[in-house]
Write a protein that holds these residues in place. Structure first.
Motif: not given
Length: 66
Positions: A3-6, A11-16, A40-45, A49-54
């Motif tokens: 995965p790219l980042r959890e 978990t975000f996944t992309k294949y190259f 960058s996107l995740l650091d400023i979001s 309740n400790g989880r990323l918003s929709n």
């Protein structure tokens, strides 16, 4: 490269593909650029309740593309 980042319970996944990007080095460069953008996107979001918003998850999925 998966995965790219959890973070925040998601978990975000992309294949190259080497073929799509014209070689292994170019695919790696594209993956590293995408990872930097995602970090960058995740650091400023904001977290809910400790989880990323929709909204943040949708933005990240849009950034990663199809």
């Amino acid at each position: 490269m998966a995965p790219l980042r959890e973070q925040g319970g998601v978990t975000f996944t992309k294949y190259f593909s080497d073929k799509q990007y014209g070689g292994g080095r170019k695919a790696l460069d594209a993956a590293e650029k995408c990872l930097g953008d995602l970090k960058s996107l995740l650091d400023i979001s904001k977290r809910v309740n400790g989880r990323l918003s929709n909204v943040t998850v949708k933005k990240a999925e849009k950034l990663l593309g199809p």
